[in-house]
Motif scaffolding. Sequence first.
Motif, PDB file in Angstrom:
ATOM      1  N   LEU A  25       0.835  -1.204   0.000  1.00 33.56           N
ATOM      2  CA  LEU A  25       0.000   0.000   0.000  1.00 33.56           C
ATOM      3  C   LEU A  25       0.864   1.247   0.000  1.00 33.56           C
ATOM      4  N   ILE A  26       1.973   1.200   0.765  1.00 35.41           N
ATOM      5  CA  ILE A  26       2.886   2.343   0.831  1.00 35.41           C
ATOM      6  C   ILE A  26       4.277   1.835   0.464  1.00 35.41           C
ATOM      7  N   PRO A  27       4.594   1.822  -0.830  1.00 40.01           N
ATOM      8  CA  PRO A  27       5.917   1.319  -1.217  1.00 40.01           C
ATOM      9  C   PRO A  27       7.028   2.228  -0.688  1.00 40.01           C
ATOM     10  N   LYS A  28       8.081   1.615  -0.162  1.00 44.99           N
ATOM     11  CA  LYS A  28       9.206   2.384   0.386  1.00 44.99           C
ATOM     12  C   LYS A  28      10.484   1.596   0.187  1.00 44.99           C
ATOM     13  N   HIS A  29      11.596   2.304   0.001  1.00 47.84           N
ATOM     14  CA  HIS A  29      12.904   1.651   0.071  1.00 47.84           C
ATOM     15  C   HIS A  29      13.091   1.124   1.496  1.00 47.84           C
ATOM     16  N   PRO A  30      13.972   0.138   1.679  1.00 47.84           N
ATOM     17  CA  PRO A  30      14.242  -0.312   3.060  1.00 47.84           C
ATOM     18  C   PRO A  30      14.737   0.865   3.895  1.00 47.84           C
ATOM     19  N   ASP A  31      14.467   0.818   5.218  1.00 47.06           N
ATOM     20  CA  ASP A  31      14.882   1.909   6.116  1.00 47.06           C
ATOM     21  C   ASP A  31      16.364   2.195   5.950  1.00 47.06           C
ATOM     22  N   GLY A  32      16.692   3.458   5.897  1.00 46.84           N
ATOM     23  CA  GLY A  32      18.091   3.856   5.819  1.00 46.84           C
ATOM     24  C   GLY A  32      18.634   3.921   4.402  1.00 46.84           C
ATOM     25  N   PHE A  33      17.845   3.487   3.440  1.00 45.40           N
ATOM     26  CA  PHE A  33      18.326   3.471   2.063  1.00 45.40           C
ATOM     27  C   PHE A  33      18.061   4.772   1.324  1.00 45.40           C
ATOM     28  N   CYS A  34      17.170   5.596   1.869  1.00 47.16           N
ATOM     29  CA  CYS A  34      16.874   6.832   1.156  1.00 47.16           C
ATOM     30  C   CYS A  34      16.497   7.932   2.138  1.00 47.16           C
ATOM     31  N   GLU A  35      16.575   9.145   1.649  1.00 47.31           N
ATOM     32  CA  GLU A  35      16.272  10.325   2.457  1.00 47.31           C
ATOM     33  C   GLU A  35      14.893  10.837   2.062  1.00 47.31           C
ATOM     34  N   PRO A  36      14.156  11.374   3.039  1.00 43.75           N
ATOM     35  CA  PRO A  36      12.828  11.877   2.695  1.00 43.75           C
ATOM     36  C   PRO A  36      12.915  13.011   1.686  1.00 43.75           C
ATOM     37  N   HIS A  37      11.954  13.045   0.816  1.00 41.99           N
ATOM     38  CA  HIS A  37      11.852  14.135  -0.142  1.00 41.99           C
ATOM     39  C   HIS A  37      11.458  15.393   0.630  1.00 41.99           C
ATOM     40  N   ALA A  38      11.925  16.546   0.162  1.00 44.86           N
ATOM     41  CA  ALA A  38      11.705  17.811   0.876  1.00 44.86           C
ATOM     42  C   ALA A  38      10.218  18.088   1.104  1.00 44.86           C
ATOM     43  N   SER A  39       9.355  17.582   0.254  1.00 44.46           N
ATOM     44  CA  SER A  39       7.933  17.880   0.393  1.00 44.46           C
ATOM     45  C   SER A  39       7.256  17.040   1.467  1.00 44.46           C
TER      46      SER A  39
END
Length: 191
Positions: free
Chosen positions: A150-164
Motif C-alpha cells: 500500500l505504501i511502497p518504500k525503500h528499506p529503512d536507511g536506504f533513502c532520504e525523505p523528499h523535501a515535500s
Amino acid sequence: MNRNQVLPQVELSSEPSALKRVDFCAPQSYKGAGFLGIPDMPRVAEEASTINPSDGFDWSVQTHFEDSPGSDPHQVLDLGLNGRLNLICQRCLQDCAVDLDEKRRFILVLTDEEADAYPIEDEELEPLVVNQYFNLLETIEDEILLSLPLIPKHPDGFCEPHASNFGDESAEEATNERENPFNILKNMKKN
Ligand SMILES: [Zn+2]
C-alpha cells in the motif's frame, strides 16, 4: 479412480495472448510457465513508475482435480508469481523496485452461486469463477495488483525523505542522522 491419471494434462502456451482464453470447462488439467513483461499487463503498467526491460513476472500455473464428497471433483489451480516492478517510494519519491514472490491456490467454480458457497474466511480455498473462454491473464494481473504494498518504500536507511514530505516521522529521523552543521563548522576551524 483418480481423475488426474485419466484426464490429459495440457501444456499452457507461454504466449501472453494465449492466456487470455483458457477453456477451464474441458475435461483436462493444465500446466505451464512463462514470463510476462510489464507492458503485457496494462493495469500493472499503469501502476509502474518506470518500466525496465527486465521488469516483469515469472508465472507458473498447474491445475489438478480433487475429489469432493457428494459432488463432482473440483479443479484446483495453483498459481505462482515471482518478479519485480518499480513503484514510487513514498519516502524519497524516487523509483523503488518492489519484488513479489506469491503463491495462490484457487478452487475453480462455474457460477457465482457456487463461489458464494465457500466461506469468506477460508483463504486456502479462494473460489475463482471460470468458463470456457477464461482470461487467466486478468487473474494474474489481479493477483499482482492485490500483492503490491500500500505504501511502497525503500528499506529503512536506504533513502532520504523528499523535501515535500514535511511532518513525516521518518523525515525527522533522517534530519537527526545528518551531520550537525555546527560540528562541521568546528572541524573546519580546526583545520
Ligand atoms: Zn526511497
